[in-house]
Design an enzyme around this catalytic site. Sequence first.
Site, PDB file in Angstrom:
ATOM      1  N   HIS A 172       2.507 -26.649  11.323  1.00 33.68           N
ATOM      2  CA  HIS A 172       3.834 -27.283  11.450  1.00 33.68           C
ATOM      3  C   HIS A 172       3.764 -28.635  12.167  1.00 33.68           C
ATOM      4  CE1 HIS A 172       5.226 -23.551   9.968  1.00 33.68           C
ATOM      5  NE2 HIS A 172       5.470 -22.937  11.099  1.00 33.68           N
ATOM      6  N   ASP A 227      -0.682 -20.789  15.245  1.00 30.19           N
ATOM      7  CA  ASP A 227       0.610 -20.410  14.659  1.00 30.19           C
ATOM      8  C   ASP A 227       1.484 -21.640  14.401  1.00 30.19           C
ATOM      9  OD1 ASP A 227       2.625 -18.463  13.913  1.00 30.19           O
ATOM     10  OD2 ASP A 227       3.647 -18.921  15.798  1.00 30.19           O
ATOM     11  N   LYS A 257       6.876 -21.049  23.092  1.00 33.17           N
ATOM     12  CA  LYS A 257       7.888 -19.991  23.061  1.00 33.17           C
ATOM     13  C   LYS A 257       8.484 -19.866  24.461  1.00 33.17           C
ATOM     14  CE  LYS A 257       6.272 -17.488  19.052  1.00 33.17           C
ATOM     15  NZ  LYS A 257       7.263 -17.901  18.062  1.00 33.17           N
ATOM     16  N   GLU A 267      10.922 -23.327  21.083  1.00 32.06           N
ATOM     17  CA  GLU A 267      11.659 -22.107  20.731  1.00 32.06           C
ATOM     18  C   GLU A 267      12.108 -21.431  22.011  1.00 32.06           C
ATOM     19  OE1 GLU A 267      10.142 -19.894  17.124  1.00 32.06           O
ATOM     20  OE2 GLU A 267       8.301 -20.631  17.998  1.00 32.06           O
ATOM     21  N   HIS A 319       6.389 -23.497   5.778  1.00 32.39           N
ATOM     22  CA  HIS A 319       7.823 -23.537   5.463  1.00 32.39           C
ATOM     23  C   HIS A 319       8.522 -24.776   6.045  1.00 32.39           C
ATOM     24  CE1 HIS A 319       8.443 -21.674   9.447  1.00 32.39           C
ATOM     25  NE2 HIS A 319       9.692 -22.084   9.366  1.00 32.39           N
ATOM     26  N   LYS A 361      16.098 -23.963  21.556  1.00 33.63           N
ATOM     27  CA  LYS A 361      15.428 -24.115  20.257  1.00 33.63           C
ATOM     28  C   LYS A 361      15.729 -25.521  19.771  1.00 33.63           C
ATOM     29  CE  LYS A 361      14.658 -22.312  15.733  1.00 33.63           C
ATOM     30  NZ  LYS A 361      13.259 -22.084  15.535  1.00 33.63           N
ATOM     31  N   LYS A 409       0.641 -19.433   5.775  1.00 33.23           N
ATOM     32  CA  LYS A 409      -0.117 -19.898   6.922  1.00 33.23           C
ATOM     33  C   LYS A 409      -0.213 -18.779   7.961  1.00 33.23           C
ATOM     34  CE  LYS A 409       2.065 -21.102  10.542  1.00 33.23           C
ATOM     35  NZ  LYS A 409       2.966 -20.034  10.960  1.00 33.23           N
ATOM     36  N   ARG A 446       0.830  -1.220   0.000  1.00 40.71           N
ATOM     37  CA  ARG A 446       0.000   0.000   0.000  1.00 40.71           C
ATOM     38  C   ARG A 446       0.857   1.259   0.000  1.00 40.71           C
ATOM     39  NH1 ARG A 446      -5.221  -1.276   3.646  1.00 40.71           N
ATOM     40  NH2 ARG A 446      -5.859   0.618   2.593  1.00 40.71           N
ATOM     41  N   LYS A 471      11.948 -27.802   4.748  1.00 42.20           N
ATOM     42  CA  LYS A 471      13.180 -28.134   5.482  1.00 42.20           C
ATOM     43  C   LYS A 471      13.688 -29.471   4.974  1.00 42.20           C
ATOM     44  CE  LYS A 471      11.902 -25.721   9.752  1.00 42.20           C
ATOM     45  NZ  LYS A 471      12.871 -24.647   9.978  1.00 42.20           N
TER      46      LYS A 471
END
Length: 486
Positions: free
Chosen positions: A246, A241, A342, A222, A184, A347, A154, A50, A188
């Site tokens: 995933h 999420d 999280k 994570e 994504h 990780k 997603k 935009r 991997k």
Amino acid sequence: MARAPPEPHLFVVFGATGDLMQRKLLPSLFAVETALSKGGPPFRLLGCARQPLTEREFRSLCLKSLRGAKAGPLEELRRWVDRTVAYASLGDSGPDAYAALRGRIEEVERGAHLPGNRVFYLALPSEVVGSTVEQLGAAGLHRSPGWSRLVVEKPFGRDYRSAVSLNRLIHRYFHEKEVYRIDHYLGKETVQNLLVFRFANMLFESVWNRDRIDHVEITVAEDLGVEHRAGYYDHVGALRDMVQSHLLQLLTLTAMEVPASLDPDQVRNEKVKVLRTLEPIRPSDVVLGQYTAGRDGTGKVPGYRQEPGVARRSKTETFVAMALQLHSWRWHGIPFYLRTGKRLPSKVTEIVVRFREPPVWFFPERGSREIHANRLTITLQPNEGFMLSIELKRPGQEIELVSQRLHFQYAEAFGPLADSYQTLLLDVMEGDQTLFVRADEVEEAWRVLGPVLESGRSPLPYAAGSWGPPAARALVEDGGHHWTTD
Ligand code: BG6
């Protein structure tokens, strides 16, 4: 088998000034082009957003992002941006803006002698995906002189109903064969390897069932918190999420039957079947959590509700653990434990397959019998690879057992792995849908999560830097198990 390079095309990105484009897509597009450029540039990139930027301003934004990502030598990046990147401002995103966009697309195509093949990549929040598709369709952009492909990020919708209506809307303009729903994780290397690992090795496939496996754990942990993404995350939470795509994707690849071939639809048929065989989730199968203040490796860190942009009384979950069961011959009675969050201690993304204990045991025991059971750990990140624990006799007069680990690490054998976006973008350009989520697959995944999404439960607190609420441990202990990484 060497794959045919993509045909020349225009790669149009909506949301081109946003984080995903600038941080992930641009460096991957540059890497794709560098890998392909032997015979001349196969694509041009048209960014749309935009903001009323000039082409020059947009190019310098892209150059800055590419430099930040250390994508390549400065001169090379500059040349690539000048040659490849164009910009179209969408202003108020009204019908006139899309008519103008059509003109701009045709202009760029003429200038670069492109045959009218187009990718439309919607790097946009899910709320505006539907209206963008509608505008694209109303402007006739879905039908190009060559082929058209639509890429959608997603989360695809917010729940079962919204995913079904978004699919319906998309199918008004695009055939399913033209739609690429991105997760994504599927790009991997280690996730793609799951199929090869399972179906190219009789050794594993012959024991991959309820007779030999005791349970499976899938962890996507994570250490970071919500960072600067509260605006998105606080409306979405870990279920939407992470779990909806995933984790359920990892589950389907771990549990699916052998496909008839590697044809994209054969593979996806088997994945959908796994989702259809999931038993309905009961409230007692799920633990939701939200991190409170705690510590990470660097020192004290704030709780989720104290993060910038998060509602002070937010009930958004930042942690989910669940115990799932599959109603199938292969897996009946075998728990699949899923966990993500999280601000956990580290990780790590791993799938742990815990085999059964031998039925009769005549060796000396070290503590519980469980510690002697074989474990296959497939590490998706970091240190991608796998580890198989086996029992051995420690050398000496006595019969004493010791667990040893057989290791394989990708980096040692093959060097660094390509970024998942690079793999997926190239697949889109080549028209290979294998690693993309089909309409029925995304709907099934939402359907499975329906009871949890609708439960309106408040998350339990857990201290940042811990492995989630204590109830997550109890969830697996109730089944007589424990989390391998805890
Ligand atoms: C994204 C989520 O899809 O995946 C993020 O939106 C999450 O919240 C990320 O941090 C994790 O991806 P990876 O590849 O770093 O495990």
